[in-house]
Design an enzyme around this catalytic site. Structure first.
Site, short mmCIF file in Angstrom:
data_model
loop_
_atom_site.label_atom_id
_atom_site.label_comp_id
_atom_site.label_asym_id
_atom_site.label_seq_id
_atom_site.Cartn_x
_atom_site.Cartn_y
_atom_site.Cartn_z
CG HIS A 309 -121.47 16.31 58.04
ND1 HIS A 309 -122.78 16.37 57.63
CD2 HIS A 309 -121.45 16.62 59.36
CE1 HIS A 309 -123.52 16.72 58.67
NE2 HIS A 309 -122.77 16.87 59.72
CG ASP A 366 -117.22 16.90 66.23
OD1 ASP A 366 -117.64 17.76 67.00
OD2 ASP A 366 -117.89 15.92 65.87
N1 CMC Z 1 -112.02 8.64 57.33
C1 CMC Z 1 -111.83 7.75 56.34
N2 CMC Z 1 -112.77 7.41 55.44
C2 CMC Z 1 -113.97 7.99 55.56
C3 CMC Z 1 -114.24 8.93 56.57
C4 CMC Z 1 -113.21 9.26 57.47
N3 CMC Z 1 -113.43 10.14 58.46
N4 CMC Z 1 -115.52 9.36 56.45
C5 CMC Z 1 -116.02 8.70 55.40
N5 CMC Z 1 -115.09 7.86 54.86
C6 CMC Z 1 -115.24 7.03 53.67
C7 CMC Z 1 -115.94 5.70 54.01
O1 CMC Z 1 -114.99 4.71 54.36
C8 CMC Z 1 -116.65 5.42 52.73
O2 CMC Z 1 -115.71 4.95 51.79
P1 CMC Z 1 -116.17 3.88 50.64
O3 CMC Z 1 -117.19 4.60 49.82
O4 CMC Z 1 -114.90 3.58 49.92
O5 CMC Z 1 -116.73 2.71 51.40
C9 CMC Z 1 -117.09 6.80 52.24
O6 CMC Z 1 -116.12 7.71 52.79
C10 CMC Z 1 -118.49 7.22 52.70
O7 CMC Z 1 -118.52 7.09 54.11
P2 CMC Z 1 -119.83 6.72 54.94
O8 CMC Z 1 -119.42 6.20 56.27
O9 CMC Z 1 -120.74 5.87 54.09
O10 CMC Z 1 -120.50 8.15 55.06
P3 CMC Z 1 -121.60 8.51 56.11
O11 CMC Z 1 -122.34 9.66 55.56
O12 CMC Z 1 -122.39 7.31 56.51
O13 CMC Z 1 -120.74 8.91 57.42
C11 CMC Z 1 -119.57 10.10 59.06
C12 CMC Z 1 -120.52 10.19 57.85
C13 CMC Z 1 -119.49 11.46 59.75
C14 CMC Z 1 -120.15 9.08 60.09
C15 CMC Z 1 -118.19 9.63 58.59
O14 CMC Z 1 -117.65 10.56 57.67
C16 CMC Z 1 -117.20 9.40 59.74
O15 CMC Z 1 -117.17 8.30 60.30
N6 CMC Z 1 -116.40 10.45 60.13
C17 CMC Z 1 -115.50 10.35 61.26
C18 CMC Z 1 -116.28 10.61 62.57
C19 CMC Z 1 -116.64 12.09 62.71
O16 CMC Z 1 -115.86 12.97 62.49
N7 CMC Z 1 -117.91 12.32 63.15
C20 CMC Z 1 -118.44 13.68 63.38
C21 CMC Z 1 -119.51 14.03 62.40
S1 CMC Z 1 -119.90 15.79 62.36
C22 CMC Z 1 -120.54 16.19 63.88
C23 CMC Z 1 -121.68 15.35 64.34
O17 CMC Z 1 -122.60 15.04 63.60
O18 CMC Z 1 -121.65 14.99 65.49
#
Ligand code: CMC
Length: 430
Positions: A309, A366
């Protein structure tokens, strides 16, 4: 950089620059950069708004480090336990919990709007059978705006109340029509006497050939899920609603943008992908380590859906509550869902893995919600639609706040990285 109480100062180009600080009621402090470009020529760059507050807001507070979520000052745990969805909707939209009298009046108003324009059914008919319910919802919400084109006067409290009640009443009908059209079932009408969640359930599942029995366990579970999704401050879809509304586009047009933003897998669409991922793991023999390795492999686009998140870096309080409900609801319904076991094993394995722990990646809202939706009999493709249904009060509240605060049109700057000026080469010389 010098830090003082109400502004910060720094030196740039030999000049001393002062920028004011704004502090919220929970002591978050922001640097106001509105004058920066005029005084220094500089803009700020923050792709994906990772460190940018797009607005001040008095609706929802999140402390991502402590796992706190409050609507208008009330903790999500208390609201999920003690309130009903329409009460929470009222709280979010109008700022205070309703008195019994105010709630009664709001419910009466809501009942007045439990019929949707039948013309919308013609649009519904035009969708191909393979259409995704969220694509249909986004299009139908935009179309609904065309059926109700009166501009909303945000200074008129009575009109506001009516519009909120109308949208809250119409959306469950629209969403149930989408579901029933996809199942080939006759479209249902609302039962205005029922509470919100009970009406949603009967709209979706009542069929003309059988007596419909209401199940209080299912209704209570849905009511809680709706409350847990009702707002989440400046997330992607809410930001979309505010940005579209900032051009003075109407409430429904703005909400349809929110629905489109919600459908993506990195936002609300994740709930569908979570269950699909858990099913795939099960079908693949339940090899959890294999999927953790895939999620950690930077060459593999796979991510653990329902994990991570932008704001919560400790735990997502909604996920904690939903996990508790999932056990409870499944037990009460006598459902033994093997997917729940896979989910629990995946969670334990991820929380013991340094990749996820060091990046503060925890289950989000989720992760377990789909397991409850499945138990309620809601098909996977409809999960994000259910999220949208819950998020409505938040979108309405945030849109209203933006308009009442008379926020200027959202129009960010950019840092251009394309070609500098070049000469045009005629077609025959290229
Ligand atoms: N699986 C694997 N790696 C992950 C994941 C994941 N679910 N989430 C984050 N990471 C890693 C990412 O690869 C990155 O690694 P590194 O620093 O080595 O490059 C690090 O963690 C930071 O990730 P980010 O994408 O920069 O973080 P963000 O704040 O931009 O993204 C997120 C947040 C929710 C988009 C992401 O965690 C994600 O894609 N999660 C899976 C999709 C999901 O469950 N979405 C629902 C979010 S909650 C409800 C809503 O808002 O709708």
């Amino acid at each position: 950089m010098n830090e003082m109480r109400d502004h910060i100062e720094f030196e740039y180009g030999g000049e001393n620059i002062a920028l004011p600080l704004t502090t919220g009621t929970e002591d978050e402090t922001a640097i106001e950069i509105g004058t920066l470009r005029n005084t220094t020529g500089l803009v700020t760059l923050d792709i994906g708004y990772k460190n940018t507050a797009s607005t001040t807001s008095a609706i929802t507070f999140i402390d991502g480090d402590k796992g706190i979520l409050r609507y208008r000052g009330y903790s999500i745990e208390t609201l999920a336990e003690k309130a009903r969805f329409l009460e929470v909707a009222y709280l979010l939209i109008f700022g205070e919990l309703p008195t019994a009298d105010q709630l009664l009046k709001f419910e009466q108003l809501y009942r007045q709007y439990t019929l949707l324009d039948e013309g919308l059914k013609k649009l519904l008919d035009a969708f191909p059978s393979a259409a995704h319910p969220m694509d249909m919802l986004s299009a139908l919400t935009a179309a609904w705006a065309a059926f109700d084109p009166q501009p909303l006067d945000v200074a008129d409290a009575e009109q506001l109340c009516r519009s909120a009640a109308k949208i809250l009443a119409g959306f469950p009908i629209l969403t149930s029509w989408i579901y029933r059209k996809k199942c080939g079932l006759p479209l249902n009408y609302a039962d205005a006497e029922l509470h919100y969640a009970a009406n949603v359930m009967q709209l979706m599942f009542r069929v003309p050939t059988a007596r419909y029995e209401r199940d209080p366990v299912l209704t209570a579970a849905l009511d809680k899920l709706l409350i847990l999704h009702a707002d989440h401050e400046q997330n992607c879809s809410t930001t979309a609603v505010r940005v579209v509304g900032s051009s003075r586009a109407g409430l429904l047009a703005s909400i349809s943008a929110g629905v489109s933003a919600l459908l993506g897998p990195l936002h609300g669409g994740a709930n569908q992908f979570v269950v699909e991922m858990l099913q795939a793991i099960k079908a693949d023999g339940g090899d959890i380590e294999k999927y953790l390795d895939k999620a950690k492999d930077k060459a593999d686009p796979f991510r653990l859906m329902g994990f991570g998140h932008r704001v919560y870096k400790n735990f997502d309080p909604r996920a904690k509550i939903i996990k508790g409900y999932a056990d409870d609801v499944l037990e009460k319904l006598g459902v033994d869902d093997p997917i729940l076991d896979i989910a629990k094993k995946l969670e334990s394995a991820a929380l013991a893995d340094d990749y996820f722990v060091s990046r503060k990646i925890f289950p989000n809202v989720d992760f377990y919600s789909g397991i409850i939706y499945r138990a309620l009999g809601i098909p996977v493709e409809m999960f994000t639609v259910m999220f949208a249904l819950g998020r409505l009060p938040g979108w309405i509240a945030q849109w209203l706040e933006m308009r009442k605060d008379e926020q200027p049109v959202s129009r960010p700057r950019q840092v251009y990285t394309g070609h500098t000026q070049r000469d045009f080469v005629p077609l025959d010389q290229r």
